[in-house]
Design a protein around this motif. Structure first.
Motif, PDB file in Angstrom:
ATOM      1  N   PRO A 166      35.742  18.128  31.294  1.00  0.00           N
ATOM      2  CA  PRO A 166      34.944  19.229  31.845  1.00  0.00           C
ATOM      3  C   PRO A 166      35.754  20.438  32.340  1.00  0.00           C
ATOM      4  N   GLU A 167      36.879  20.219  33.016  1.00  0.00           N
ATOM      5  CA  GLU A 167      37.634  21.355  33.576  1.00  0.00           C
ATOM      6  C   GLU A 167      38.191  22.258  32.488  1.00  0.00           C
ATOM      7  N   THR A 168      38.830  21.644  31.532  1.00  0.00           N
ATOM      8  CA  THR A 168      39.383  22.353  30.379  1.00  0.00           C
ATOM      9  C   THR A 168      39.473  21.344  29.252  1.00  0.00           C
ATOM     10  N   ASP A 169      39.314  21.796  28.037  1.00  0.00           N
ATOM     11  CA  ASP A 169      39.354  20.817  26.953  1.00  0.00           C
ATOM     12  C   ASP A 169      40.795  20.424  26.616  1.00  0.00           C
ATOM     13  N   GLY A 170      40.910  19.312  25.923  1.00  0.00           N
ATOM     14  CA  GLY A 170      42.231  18.792  25.579  1.00  0.00           C
ATOM     15  C   GLY A 170      43.022  19.709  24.670  1.00  0.00           C
ATOM     16  N   LEU A 171      42.307  20.468  23.833  1.00  0.00           N
ATOM     17  CA  LEU A 171      43.013  21.390  22.934  1.00  0.00           C
ATOM     18  C   LEU A 171      43.747  22.468  23.728  1.00  0.00           C
ATOM     19  N   THR A 172      43.092  22.994  24.750  1.00  0.00           N
ATOM     20  CA  THR A 172      43.726  23.999  25.607  1.00  0.00           C
ATOM     21  C   THR A 172      44.883  23.377  26.384  1.00  0.00           C
ATOM     22  N   LEU A 173      44.652  22.177  26.917  1.00  0.00           N
ATOM     23  CA  LEU A 173      45.708  21.477  27.655  1.00  0.00           C
ATOM     24  C   LEU A 173      46.879  21.157  26.728  1.00  0.00           C
ATOM     25  N   GLY A 174      46.571  20.724  25.509  1.00  0.00           N
ATOM     26  CA  GLY A 174      47.624  20.434  24.542  1.00  0.00           C
ATOM     27  C   GLY A 174      48.477  21.648  24.241  1.00  0.00           C
ATOM     28  N   ALA A 175      47.854  22.797  24.125  1.00  0.00           N
ATOM     29  CA  ALA A 175      48.591  24.037  23.863  1.00  0.00           C
ATOM     30  C   ALA A 175      49.552  24.348  25.005  1.00  0.00           C
ATOM     31  N   GLU A 176      49.106  24.128  26.235  1.00  0.00           N
ATOM     32  CA  GLU A 176      49.973  24.365  27.395  1.00  0.00           C
ATOM     33  C   GLU A 176      51.128  23.357  27.443  1.00  0.00           C
ATOM     34  N   ARG A 205      52.355  21.768  24.921  1.00  0.00           N
ATOM     35  CA  ARG A 205      53.249  22.060  23.791  1.00  0.00           C
ATOM     36  C   ARG A 205      54.265  23.137  24.165  1.00  0.00           C
ATOM     37  N   LYS A 206      53.856  24.106  24.991  1.00  0.00           N
ATOM     38  CA  LYS A 206      54.779  25.157  25.443  1.00  0.00           C
ATOM     39  C   LYS A 206      55.956  24.564  26.210  1.00  0.00           C
ATOM     40  N   ALA A 207      55.722  23.399  26.837  1.00  0.00           N
ATOM     41  CA  ALA A 207      56.785  22.720  27.585  1.00  0.00           C
ATOM     42  C   ALA A 207      57.583  21.771  26.682  1.00  0.00           C
ATOM     43  N   SER A 208      57.346  21.853  25.377  1.00  0.00           N
ATOM     44  CA  SER A 208      58.045  21.018  24.383  1.00  0.00           C
ATOM     45  C   SER A 208      57.819  19.528  24.586  1.00  0.00           C
ATOM     46  N   PRO A 252      55.687  16.352  23.328  1.00  0.00           N
ATOM     47  CA  PRO A 252      54.786  15.905  22.265  1.00  0.00           C
ATOM     48  C   PRO A 252      53.544  15.269  22.861  1.00  0.00           C
ATOM     49  N   PHE A 253      52.431  15.338  22.128  1.00  0.00           N
ATOM     50  CA  PHE A 253      51.188  14.786  22.663  1.00  0.00           C
ATOM     51  C   PHE A 253      50.308  14.226  21.567  1.00  0.00           C
ATOM     52  N   MET A 254      49.407  13.345  22.005  1.00  0.00           N
ATOM     53  CA  MET A 254      48.385  12.765  21.144  1.00  0.00           C
ATOM     54  C   MET A 254      47.048  12.997  21.826  1.00  0.00           C
ATOM     55  N   PHE A 255      45.980  12.988  21.047  1.00  0.00           N
ATOM     56  CA  PHE A 255      44.652  13.150  21.604  1.00  0.00           C
ATOM     57  C   PHE A 255      43.871  11.843  21.559  1.00  0.00           C
ATOM     58  N   LEU A 256      42.986  11.696  22.532  1.00  0.00           N
ATOM     59  CA  LEU A 256      41.973  10.644  22.556  1.00  0.00           C
ATOM     60  C   LEU A 256      40.632  11.327  22.343  1.00  0.00           C
ATOM     61  N   SER A 257      39.771  10.734  21.514  1.00  0.00           N
ATOM     62  CA  SER A 257      38.465  11.344  21.298  1.00  0.00           C
ATOM     63  C   SER A 257      37.448  10.305  20.856  1.00  0.00           C
ATOM     64  N   THR A 258      36.198  10.551  21.218  1.00  0.00           N
ATOM     65  CA  THR A 258      35.114   9.714  20.704  1.00  0.00           C
ATOM     66  C   THR A 258      34.613  10.280  19.377  1.00  0.00           C
ATOM     67  N   PHE A 259      35.004  11.507  19.056  1.00  0.00           N
ATOM     68  CA  PHE A 259      34.584  12.164  17.821  1.00  0.00           C
ATOM     69  C   PHE A 259      35.609  11.894  16.727  1.00  0.00           C
ATOM     70  N   ALA A 318      41.318  17.967  12.056  1.00  0.00           N
ATOM     71  CA  ALA A 318      42.019  19.198  11.676  1.00  0.00           C
ATOM     72  C   ALA A 318      42.396  20.020  12.910  1.00  0.00           C
ATOM     73  N   ARG A 319      41.476  20.111  13.865  1.00  0.00           N
ATOM     74  CA  ARG A 319      41.770  20.868  15.098  1.00  0.00           C
ATOM     75  C   ARG A 319      42.891  20.206  15.887  1.00  0.00           C
ATOM     76  N   ALA A 320      42.889  18.872  15.947  1.00  0.00           N
ATOM     77  CA  ALA A 320      43.929  18.141  16.675  1.00  0.00           C
ATOM     78  C   ALA A 320      45.285  18.367  16.034  1.00  0.00           C
ATOM     79  N   LYS A 321      45.347  18.223  14.727  1.00  0.00           N
ATOM     80  CA  LYS A 321      46.617  18.446  14.011  1.00  0.00           C
ATOM     81  C   LYS A 321      47.050  19.904  14.131  1.00  0.00           C
ATOM     82  N   GLY A 322      46.086  20.813  14.040  1.00  0.00           N
ATOM     83  CA  GLY A 322      46.394  22.236  14.177  1.00  0.00           C
ATOM     84  C   GLY A 322      46.942  22.592  15.550  1.00  0.00           C
ATOM     85  N   ALA A 323      46.528  21.839  16.546  1.00  0.00           N
ATOM     86  CA  ALA A 323      47.015  22.085  17.911  1.00  0.00           C
ATOM     87  C   ALA A 323      48.412  21.501  18.127  1.00  0.00           C
TER      88      ALA A 323
END
Length: 196
Positions: free
Chosen positions: A57-67, A69-72, A74-81, A88-93
């Protein structure tokens, strides 16, 4: 040394499960429900890998992942979708992987181990590249000082010597540095031949 993994999910049950599984595997785990707290943790500590929920709710994982990533980090996502658009969006991020909820121990453990191995291999390669470049830089400096050349002229001379001899620039640089080390050790009476 064990890896430190940041896990961010607004679902406390998922957070507890992931933390429990990873802790049992010997990882240090920082488990947070808030993406904002996660950003603070990234600033404060040494995180080797982050596992982020995409939908928070506060911010989505894609936005958090981008931040992150700036700190170098690596990250993975969890999703029910699991549709192709989310993948594609996850890999693109920049995500290493997209893990599907509900997550199982059988999915989580190898995914985390693989992600950490990928990042270690990449880090090791970067360290090796830096060491190779350092040797070349030292050789350029030594050759430049010896011949009274600029850095550009010295590098060009080493490159031309490598081309003429059919060798790599690094190999020529190693010879220059080793030759200089040999002379310095002789001058300091620290050469193995002088210790007989």
């Amino acid at each position: 040394m064990c890896a430190c993994i940041l896990v961010v999910d607004d679902n406390p049950d998922i957070l507890r499960l992931v933390k429990s599984v990873l802790t049992e595997q010997g990882y240090d785990v920082i488990a947070l429900e808030s993406p904002l707290a996660a950003l603070e943790a990234v600033k404060q500590g040494f995180i080797d890998l982050a596992i982020l929920d995409i939908g928070m709710p506060e911010t989505d994982g894609l936005t958090l992942g981008a931040e992150i990533r700036k700190a170098s980090i690596p990250f993975m996502f969890l999703s029910t979708f699991i549709d192709s658009q989310y993948v594609a969006r996850a890999k693109g991020a920049g995500a290493l992987e997209l893990l599907i909820k509900p997550i199982s121990q059988e999915q989580l453990i190898p995914s985390v181990a693989n992600a950490l191995e990928q990042t270690r291999s990449s880090t090791d390669k970067n360290i090796i590249d830096l060491r190779l470049q350092r040797v070349i830089n030292i050789a350029v400096g030594l050759k430049g000082k010896e011949k009274g050349l600029t850095i550009r002229e010295s590098y060009q001379l080493i490159r031309d010597e490598a081309r003429a001899s059919g060798r790599k620039i690094f190999d020529v640089a190693v010879d220059i540095v080793d030759g200089h080390d040999h002379v310095v050790r002789l001058m300091r009476c620290d050469h193995p031949l002088l210790k007989k």
